[in-house]
Design a protein around this motif. Sequence first.
Motif, PDB file in Angstrom:
ATOM      1  N   PRO A 139      16.483  18.784  -6.337  1.00  0.00           N
ATOM      2  CA  PRO A 139      15.073  18.626  -6.699  1.00  0.00           C
ATOM      3  C   PRO A 139      14.172  19.260  -5.653  1.00  0.00           C
ATOM      4  CG  PRO A 139      15.995  16.557  -5.916  1.00  0.00           C
ATOM      5  CD  PRO A 139      17.150  17.493  -6.069  1.00  0.00           C
ATOM      6  N   ALA A 140      13.174  19.993  -6.112  1.00  0.00           N
ATOM      7  CA  ALA A 140      12.286  20.703  -5.192  1.00  0.00           C
ATOM      8  C   ALA A 140      11.606  19.756  -4.209  1.00  0.00           C
ATOM      9  CB  ALA A 140      11.241  21.484  -5.987  1.00  0.00           C
ATOM     10  N   ALA A 141      11.326  18.538  -4.649  1.00  0.00           N
ATOM     11  CA  ALA A 141      10.643  17.575  -3.779  1.00  0.00           C
ATOM     12  C   ALA A 141      11.475  17.203  -2.567  1.00  0.00           C
ATOM     13  CB  ALA A 141      10.290  16.319  -4.578  1.00  0.00           C
ATOM     14  N   ALA A 142      12.794  17.410  -2.619  1.00  0.00           N
ATOM     15  CA  ALA A 142      13.661  17.046  -1.490  1.00  0.00           C
ATOM     16  C   ALA A 142      13.364  17.874  -0.253  1.00  0.00           C
ATOM     17  CB  ALA A 142      15.128  17.228  -1.890  1.00  0.00           C
ATOM     18  N   LEU A 143      12.717  19.023  -0.417  1.00  0.00           N
ATOM     19  CA  LEU A 143      12.445  19.930   0.694  1.00  0.00           C
ATOM     20  C   LEU A 143      11.110  19.646   1.381  1.00  0.00           C
ATOM     21  CD1 LEU A 143      13.509  23.196  -1.121  1.00  0.00           C
ATOM     22  CD2 LEU A 143      14.755  22.134   0.751  1.00  0.00           C
TER      23      LEU A 143
END
Length: 267
Positions: A139-143
Motif C-alpha cells: 500500500p502506498a500509505a506504508a511509505l
Amino acid sequence: MTPPAPGTRDQGAVIAGITALGPFFSFTTHPEPAAGPAAGTAASPDPAGSGDAGWQALDGPAVAARAGAVRAWLAAAGGRPPEAVEARVGASVAHLGLAARLVSPALAAAVLHGTLLDHRLAAVRWRPVLGGPVPLSLPAAALRGPALPPGALADAFAARLHDGPLAELAALHVPLGVSRHILLGNTASAVNGAAAMIAAARPRLAAATAAFAAALLDREPLRAQRDRTAAGAFRRRSCCLIYRAAPDRRGALCGDCALHTTTDRRP
C-alpha cells in the motif's frame, strides 16, 4: 545524518532506491483497500494499475496453496511425487521465501531512508509465481511514515515483528504444521539475508546495515533465534527443514542452519 521524512521526497525515487537493491527488494504500490467487511480479504483486481488482474491477497487460502505448490516443486526437483516431501517442509520453505520478500524492502526503507514501512498483511498484494522472488505490491500509505533515529527505528521495527505483517504471515503457517520456533528462525534468517544483500549492493552502507540488523536480532522477538559462529557469522537456532526435501532427507543445510556442528559456536 537523519534522512528527511518520506513525505518530503519523491515517492517514486524512494521506491526506485529500494528496488534497485535487487529482486527481493522490488515492489510496486497500490491504494489502501477501502474500509468494509471484505476489505483486504478478497483478491484485488490489478491493485498496482499494471493492467494485470493476477494480483491476490496474501491470506490463509493463498498461503496454503503456496505451501502446496512449493512442496510439489521441491518434490519434482528430486523426481518424486508431492507426497514424498512432508507438508510442513513445503510450508516452512514457502514461509521463508515470503518472509524474505516482506522483510527485504522494509529493512531497506529503514537503512536507506530511516523510516518504517507500516502496513498490515491484509493490505499486501502478490502474484504466486514459482522459481524466484514473488512479485509484490504494498500500500502506498506504508511509505509515508516519519523518519526516526536509529534506536527508535529499531524499537519500532522490532515491535512490528511482534504484531505486524510478518507475525501475521507466520500465524497463517502454524496450521500447516510449522512450529513458531521455526517460523521465528525463518524471519531472523530473512533479516540477516536482507542485510547481506544490502551490504553487497551498497558497500558504503554495509556497517550501518549490519548494525541495524544486529539491533533487530538483539531484540525480541528474534533474540531467541540469534546465535553466532566462532567467526562471528549469524547462525539461527532452528532449521527451515529444506534438507528434508531431498531423497532420504539428506539434503544440504543452509549456511546459517542450527544443524551445523556446534563446535564452531561461541559460548
